[in-house]
Write an enzyme that holds these catalytic residues in place. Structure first.
Site, mmCIF file in Angstrom:
data_model
loop_
_atom_site.group_PDB
_atom_site.id
_atom_site.type_symbol
_atom_site.label_atom_id
_atom_site.label_comp_id
_atom_site.label_asym_id
_atom_site.label_seq_id
_atom_site.Cartn_x
_atom_site.Cartn_y
_atom_site.Cartn_z
ATOM 1 N N ILE A 10 20.203 90.334 4.891
ATOM 2 C CA ILE A 10 19.783 90.853 3.801
ATOM 3 C C ILE A 10 20.431 90.924 2.438
ATOM 4 C CG2 ILE A 10 17.149 90.882 2.275
ATOM 5 C CD1 ILE A 10 15.747 89.957 4.369
ATOM 6 N N CYS A 54 9.567 85.541 3.266
ATOM 7 C CA CYS A 54 9.833 84.000 3.150
ATOM 8 C C CYS A 54 9.225 82.907 3.136
ATOM 9 C CB CYS A 54 11.880 83.978 4.076
ATOM 10 S SG CYS A 54 11.003 84.094 5.743
ATOM 11 N N ASN A 114 16.474 91.506 13.739
ATOM 12 C CA ASN A 114 16.152 93.210 14.871
ATOM 13 C C ASN A 114 15.373 93.767 15.350
ATOM 14 O OD1 ASN A 114 19.177 92.294 14.557
ATOM 15 N ND2 ASN A 114 19.253 93.817 12.416
#
Length: 187
Positions: free
Chosen positions: A10, A153, A184
């Site tokens: 991002i 999102c 992550n």
């Protein structure tokens, strides 16, 4: 001027998009990764392919810099938002894209010196405002809302569609499934 904390996908996409749309608008960057790793990830993305910008890097007097279009952008490697000198670089807005500082109090640690607003690139449990632009963007008040969440999102993908269905037919309940890339925190 904008600063970006966190150069995962991002943060890198935000940086590349900002530099392409308004060259010179990025004041500084921060990521704990070493310069060599940041450069590699800027050049080659496993999903999006080669980066659209030519990004070079160097270190001068212990400070790392990225060079884009002949301009140097400071790259810091701090892990605490309060320790990042974004304000000294002229940043007024920080894009908090590290994924670590989603709570308001943590993201607000960026609010010092010239930094007046933080946009969290993820859902937050307690921001001043969560924006999904086509649905509630008119409610954003920059005088009151200094720590802003950009939701998720999934919310951006489904919110507008659900709003249309609600207006047209009414909704009692809705279920959805989403397929998302590993992040992550899903090692």
């Amino acid at each position: 001027m904008i600063a970006i904390n966190g150069l995962g996908r991002i943060g890198r996409l935000a940086f590349q998009g900002l530099e392409a749309a308004a060259p010179g608008g990025v004041a500084a960057l921060n990521d704990p990764a070493e310069l060599r790793s940041v450069l590699q990830l800027m050049a080659f993305d496993s999903v999006h392919g080669p980066g659209p910008l030519v990004v070079e890097g160097h270190t001068r007097e212990g400070q790392d810099f990225l060079r884009v279009g002949g301009r140097e952008i400071p790259l810091f490697h701090e892990t605490d938002p309060a320790a990042i000198p974004f304000g000294g670089c002229g940043a007024r807005l920080v894009v908090e894209a590290s994924g670590r500082f989603t709570r308001r109090a943590d993201a607000a640690r960026h609010l010092k010196d010239s930094v007046s607003h933080v946009i969290i690139s993820a859902p937050s449990p307690d921001p001043d405002f969560t924006v999904i632009l086509p649905l509630n963007g008119a409610g954003l008040d920059l005088a009151r809302h200094r720590v802003i969440s950009n939701a998720s999102c999934t919310a951006h993908a489904t919110g507008p569609m659900l709003a249309v269905l609600e207006r047209a037919f009414g909704l009692e309940a809705a279920n959805l499934s989403t397929v998302h890339v590993a992040t992550n925190d899903q090692r």
